[in-house]
Design a protein around this motif. Structure first.
Motif, PDB file in Angstrom:
ATOM      1  N   ARG A  67       0.852  -1.186   0.000  1.00  0.00           N
ATOM      2  CA  ARG A  67       0.000   0.000   0.000  1.00  0.00           C
ATOM      3  C   ARG A  67       0.892   1.243   0.000  1.00  0.00           C
ATOM      4  O   ARG A  67       1.873   1.299   0.725  1.00  0.00           O
ATOM      5  CB  ARG A  67      -0.885  -0.021   1.248  1.00  0.00           C
ATOM      6  N   ALA A 137      -7.679  -1.800  -6.795  1.00  0.00           N
ATOM      7  CA  ALA A 137      -6.544  -0.954  -6.423  1.00  0.00           C
ATOM      8  C   ALA A 137      -5.751  -0.606  -7.667  1.00  0.00           C
ATOM      9  O   ALA A 137      -5.505  -1.472  -8.515  1.00  0.00           O
ATOM     10  CB  ALA A 137      -5.652  -1.678  -5.424  1.00  0.00           C
ATOM     11  N   THR A 165      -2.958   2.056  -4.578  1.00  0.00           N
ATOM     12  CA  THR A 165      -3.847   3.063  -3.994  1.00  0.00           C
ATOM     13  C   THR A 165      -5.265   2.654  -4.352  1.00  0.00           C
ATOM     14  O   THR A 165      -5.474   1.705  -5.110  1.00  0.00           O
ATOM     15  CB  THR A 165      -3.564   4.469  -4.557  1.00  0.00           C
TER      16      THR A 165
END
Length: 185
Positions: A67, A137, A165
């Motif tokens: 992440r 994502a 993200t």
């Protein structure tokens, strides 16, 4: 990550189309009909090979992507595209000149081959977009991993540089396309 793949699609496509159009003018050694038919076959083969080659190199790091943190620097789509095209402009020019040069032997074949590579990159970016939508994502490559010395977006040295993200983050849509902002009425 799809932005980097997609950055080469448009220049390859358009340079290939222009080279194929100009390549039809001289009759060549094989004749126009054979040149165009050979070019069509090369277009299909190149698009398929580029679209399906090295998919594992994109899929494996995407599974282990971290992440994006607060201190990760992620580039805008326009900056990434501009930097990629500036860094590869000489290769694009050489490919265009080679496609034009082959027109004297096999008309339009080199240009259609170049256009097929561009179409294959676009298909690969669309496939990465489906990966991003399935995983909900966006995949990013860190800025320090996008330098020419660091290698390609799916190279061995950039694999640990993938970040994720949310789908709504940034100015790129899944697949590397420009994000379209909805107009309010």
């Amino acid at each position: 990550m799809a932005v980097v793949v997609r950055a080469g699609a448009a220049p390859l496509w358009w340079l290939g189309v222009v080279a194929a159009g100009a390549g039809v003018l001289p009759p060549g050694l094989t004749g126009r009909r054979i040149g165009v038919l050979a070019g069509a076959a090369l277009f299909l083969v190149a698009a398929a090979v580029v679209a399906y080659a090295r998919r594992g190199r994109y899929r494996a790091p995407a599974r282990s992507a971290a992440r994006a943190g607060k201190h990760d620097i992620l580039q805008d789509r326009a900056v990434t595209v501009r930097n990629w095209r500036r860094g590869h402009r000489w290769w694009l020019l050489l490919g265009f000149l080679a496609a034009l040069g082959t027109a004297f032997a096999v008309p339009a074949a080199g240009g259609l081959l170049l256009a097929g590579c561009g179409a294959g990159l676009w298909l690969k970016a669309a496939w990465i977009g489906r990966l991003e939508q399935d995983g909900e994502a966006l995949l990013w490559v860190r800025v320090d991993r996008l330098t020419p010395a660091a290698g390609r977006p799916a190279g061995r040295r950039t694999a640990e540089g993938y970040r994720t993200t949310g789908i709504a983050a940034g100015d790129a849509a899944p697949g590397g396309a420009r994000r379209r902002t909805p107009t309010l009425v």
